[in-house]
Write an enzyme that holds these catalytic residues in place. Sequence first.
Site, PDB file in Angstrom:
ATOM      1  N   CYS A   1      -2.313   2.796   9.337  1.00 23.77           N
ATOM      2  CA  CYS A   1      -3.107   1.735   8.619  1.00 23.77           C
ATOM      3  C   CYS A   1      -4.345   1.822   9.740  1.00 23.77           C
ATOM      4  CB  CYS A   1      -2.596   0.410   8.434  1.00 23.77           C
ATOM      5  SG  CYS A   1      -1.199   0.242   7.453  1.00 23.77           S
TER       6      CYS A   1
ATOM      7  N   HIS B   1       0.814  -1.164   0.027  1.00 30.23           N
ATOM      8  CA  HIS B   1      -0.111  -0.020   0.015  1.00 30.23           C
ATOM      9  C   HIS B   1       0.749   1.357  -0.280  1.00 30.23           C
ATOM     10  CE1 HIS B   1      -3.751  -2.154   2.174  1.00 30.23           C
ATOM     11  NE2 HIS B   1      -3.930  -1.768   0.903  1.00 30.23           N
TER      12      HIS B   1
HETATM   13  N1  ARG Z   1      -3.765  -7.232   6.536  1.00 37.09           N
HETATM   14  C1  ARG Z   1      -4.056  -5.917   5.825  1.00 37.09           C
HETATM   15  C2  ARG Z   1      -4.241  -6.168   4.128  1.00 37.09           C
HETATM   16  O1  ARG Z   1      -3.117  -6.757   3.904  1.00 37.09           O
HETATM   17  C3  ARG Z   1      -3.323  -4.769   6.165  1.00 37.09           C
HETATM   18  C4  ARG Z   1      -3.996  -3.473   5.813  1.00 37.09           C
HETATM   19  C5  ARG Z   1      -2.840  -2.481   6.091  1.00 37.09           C
HETATM   20  N2  ARG Z   1      -3.354  -1.269   5.719  1.00 37.09           N
HETATM   21  C6  ARG Z   1      -2.690  -0.300   5.344  1.00 37.09           C
HETATM   22  N3  ARG Z   1      -3.379   0.950   5.062  1.00 37.09           N
HETATM   23  N4  ARG Z   1      -1.543  -0.180   4.687  1.00 37.09           N
HETATM   24  O2  ARG Z   1      -4.979  -5.626   3.624  1.00 37.09           O
END
Ligand code: ARG
Length: 283
Positions: free
Chosen positions: A272, A176
């Site tokens: 996150c 992300h």
């Molecule tokens: N386990 C989640 C996923 O893989 C973690 C999300 C992390 N969020 C972020 N905004 N980077 O989607």
Amino acid sequence: MGTRYVTGKTAAATFLMCPPRLYDVNYVINPWMEGNVHRSSREQAAAQWEQLHRSLAEIANVLLVEPQPGSPDMVFTANAGLVRRGIVALSSFHHAERQGEEPHFRKWFSDSGFSIREIPRDTPFEGEGDALFEADGRRLWAGHGLRTRASSHRYLTEAWNVEVLSLGLIDPRFYHLDTCFCPLSNGDLMYYPPAFDQPSRALIETHYPKANRIAVDEADALRFACNAVNVGRKILLNEISAQLCTELESRGFSVVQVKLTEFLKAGGAAKCLVLRLSEPSIN
Ligand code: ARG
């Protein structure tokens, strides 16, 4: 706003968080989750989340959304959507494992009076996790390549009539944009350059002069240093190196480190766990 660095609740920066009562690593959709299925402690996660919530509530308003069974990643509210001026571009998750969160977030935004923009299923978009406004709100940086699809970016341009600059992500550990890119309130940028393809690195360098770029090293990037919540002068993040902390302090920031190891097991940290509901310029 009279001064650039206003802090305190009166400034009305507002964020959304989701208590980790139902948090778990239940499946593997990023490299961080590998080997960590059911390996996180709910008690420790709760304590770490409380600490982050407390630190954020000292400088901003924090609203909560109820966790829902079957959606263990709902704690990562940054992925609910992208919010600005009372409009939310709702996420359309890439992985089926997270698509069940969509109706819960849609309901929360609708009950809370937001105007909703839907992003079609065939153009995945993972919210503020992959789309970050600059502090002055003028530009939107949007990631693509690993979760969000580039074809979704035009919906963001349409929603706010804002310039969108697309960045290609190439390292699965930094899946992300908010894991490797963090525009700061004073106009600086903290980021991890190797997470981006070459044209994107060049684009970043065009917009941020060298003096404004804080390139973190791999060790700090792996501590999720770029996954920081910045409200005015304050920066909330996971534990980072003393060197990076000093660097941020030398630029006028006050750094609040909150141990978030239980959430790293799912591939997330401070940023996150938080979604901005107020304007990027309100600090
Ligand atoms: N386990 C989640 C996923 O893989 C973690 C999300 C992390 N969020 C972020 N905004 N980077 O989607």
